[in-house]
Scaffold this active site. Structure first.
Site, PDB file in Angstrom:
ATOM      1  N   LYS A 255       0.843  -1.199   0.000  1.00 13.77           N
ATOM      2  CA  LYS A 255       0.000   0.000   0.000  1.00 13.77           C
ATOM      3  C   LYS A 255       0.883   1.257   0.000  1.00 13.77           C
ATOM      4  CE  LYS A 255      -3.949  -2.294   2.088  1.00 13.77           C
ATOM      5  NZ  LYS A 255      -4.678  -2.721   3.269  1.00 13.77           N
TER       6      LYS A 255
ATOM      7  N   GLN B  54      -4.909  -1.338   9.471  1.00 15.79           N
ATOM      8  CA  GLN B  54      -4.921  -2.683   8.897  1.00 15.79           C
ATOM      9  C   GLN B  54      -5.534  -3.683   9.881  1.00 15.79           C
ATOM     10  OE1 GLN B  54      -3.948  -3.340   5.763  1.00 15.79           O
ATOM     11  NE2 GLN B  54      -4.201  -5.553   5.879  1.00 15.79           N
TER      12      GLN B  54
ATOM     13  N   ASP C  59     -11.210   3.121   3.986  1.00 16.21           N
ATOM     14  CA  ASP C  59     -11.661   1.719   3.955  1.00 16.21           C
ATOM     15  C   ASP C  59     -13.184   1.644   3.783  1.00 16.21           C
ATOM     16  OD1 ASP C  59      -9.900  -0.449   4.111  1.00 16.21           O
ATOM     17  OD2 ASP C  59      -9.449  -0.066   6.225  1.00 16.21           O
TER      18      ASP C  59
HETATM   19  N1  GUN Z   1      -7.273  -6.655   6.082  1.00 17.87           N
HETATM   20  C1  GUN Z   1      -7.624  -7.381   4.999  1.00 17.87           C
HETATM   21  N2  GUN Z   1      -8.263  -6.610   4.091  1.00 17.87           N
HETATM   22  C2  GUN Z   1      -8.324  -5.376   4.620  1.00 17.87           C
HETATM   23  C3  GUN Z   1      -8.853  -4.132   4.143  1.00 17.87           C
HETATM   24  O1  GUN Z   1      -9.422  -4.020   3.050  1.00 17.87           O
HETATM   25  N3  GUN Z   1      -8.706  -3.079   4.986  1.00 17.87           N
HETATM   26  C4  GUN Z   1      -8.103  -3.183   6.196  1.00 17.87           C
HETATM   27  N4  GUN Z   1      -8.028  -2.092   6.950  1.00 17.87           N
HETATM   28  N5  GUN Z   1      -7.611  -4.312   6.657  1.00 17.87           N
HETATM   29  C5  GUN Z   1      -7.711  -5.395   5.870  1.00 17.87           C
END
Ligand code: GUN
Length: 292
Positions: A52, A96, A119
């Site tokens: 990311k 995350q 998100d």
């Molecule tokens: N863990 C797995 N997928 C995601 C996501 O799309 N966002 C976040 N914040 N954590 C994740």
């Protein structure tokens, strides 16, 4: 043989369009900023968070990564979110998941400023999504919708099944497909006759996290299949990545299908950057560009 839906190519193109918009914002002295917070050392999370940050910089955005100790308290994490909420250089905040067990995920998600919640997990954004009010939409289902629209152009009247009812994918996907005039079924572990339900569907979105649970023989001929699953398995002594759909058999029957890897996966980060761009434009009262 069904057509392969190339999510990697679509995501790369979307990132190029985002980078162009970021350059335009630079002329207005605006630089979108994304903060990603990781707590603990979950190896998969570490890989995702690094990816990311790398992509954020590639499109010209400001990237902040905060890595906190496994034993971080909820109170300390909430303080960090509050600082990021106040930070004018940050337009998007992502914590995350999963978080260590001493931390309540809902409390943390709902402490993020909803306008920075890239998100789209905050209860306010969930409500906005289901009420057709401008919201930030969860990245993976948004990516699935983009791929479906690109493939089918108009989804009106299609019968869609979503296998899985998670807050991250299944539920928001249902709202997005209703918005595209599909007739939507959300299947889950208690669904009776899943095979029969899938067989009736023009669109299948598989998001259960169970390797190859949706069998190829269940797919309606010509259907469009979107596989959200990323499951690491071992077969014949070799480590392999497989989706939630039995790909080899499904590919023979489907009209179009996403592979794993290279399908939905790359769309998630592209949509995260898309959401960060949207959050930045809204913050500065700039018209939000339509990129798909
Ligand atoms: N863990 C797995 N997928 C995601 C996501 O799309 N966002 C976040 N914040 N954590 C994740």
């Amino acid at each position: 043989m069904g057509k392969l839906i190339n999510g990697k190519e679509f995501a790369d193109n979307l990132c190029k369009k985002i980078a162009t918009e970021v350059t335009k914002l630079k002329d207005k002295s605006i630089k979108p900023g994304l903060a990603v917070v990781r707590v603990g050392e979950d190896p998969a999370s570490a890989v995702y968070v690094n990816m990311k940050a790398k992509k954020t910089e590639e499109v010209g955005m400001h990237s902040v990564t905060k890595i906190l100790d496994e034993n971080t308290s909820q109170e300390d994490l909430l303080k960090i979110v509050e600082e990021l909420n106040k930070d004018d250089a940050i337009n998007g905040i992502l914590v995350q998941l999963p978080l260590p067990k001493q931390i309540n995920e809902d409390a943390v998600i709902n402490s993020i400023n909803p306008d920075k919640d890239v998100d789209g997990f905050h209860a306010i954004n969930t409500g906005r999504l289901w009420s057709n009010i401008d919201s930030l939409v969860p990245c993976t289902p948004l990516g699935c919708k983009m791929l479906l629209l690109n493939e089918l152009k108009d989804l009106t009247g299609k019968k869609a099944i979503i296998v899985g009812r998670s807050n991250i994918v299944g539920k928001p996907m249902a709202s997005l497909l209703i918005g595209e005039n599909c007739t939507v079924t959300v299947a889950h572990s208690k669904t009776k006759d899943l095979e029969g339900e899938v067989k009736k569907s023009d669109i299948v979105v598989a998001a259960v996290g169970v390797p190859e649970m949706v069998k190829g023989s269940w797919i309606k001929p010509g259907a469009t299949v979107i596989d959200v699953g990323i499951n690491r398995i071992e077969r014949d002594g070799k480590k392999k990545l497989v989706g939630d759909v039995e790909f080899i058999e499904a590919e023979k029957i489907a009209g179009a299908i996403t592979p794993v890897p290279g399908g939905v996966g790359p769309m998630t980060i592209a949509c995260l950057l898309h959401n960060t761009l949207i959050a930045t434009c809204r913050r500065h009262n700039i018209e939000v560009p339509r990129l798909f």
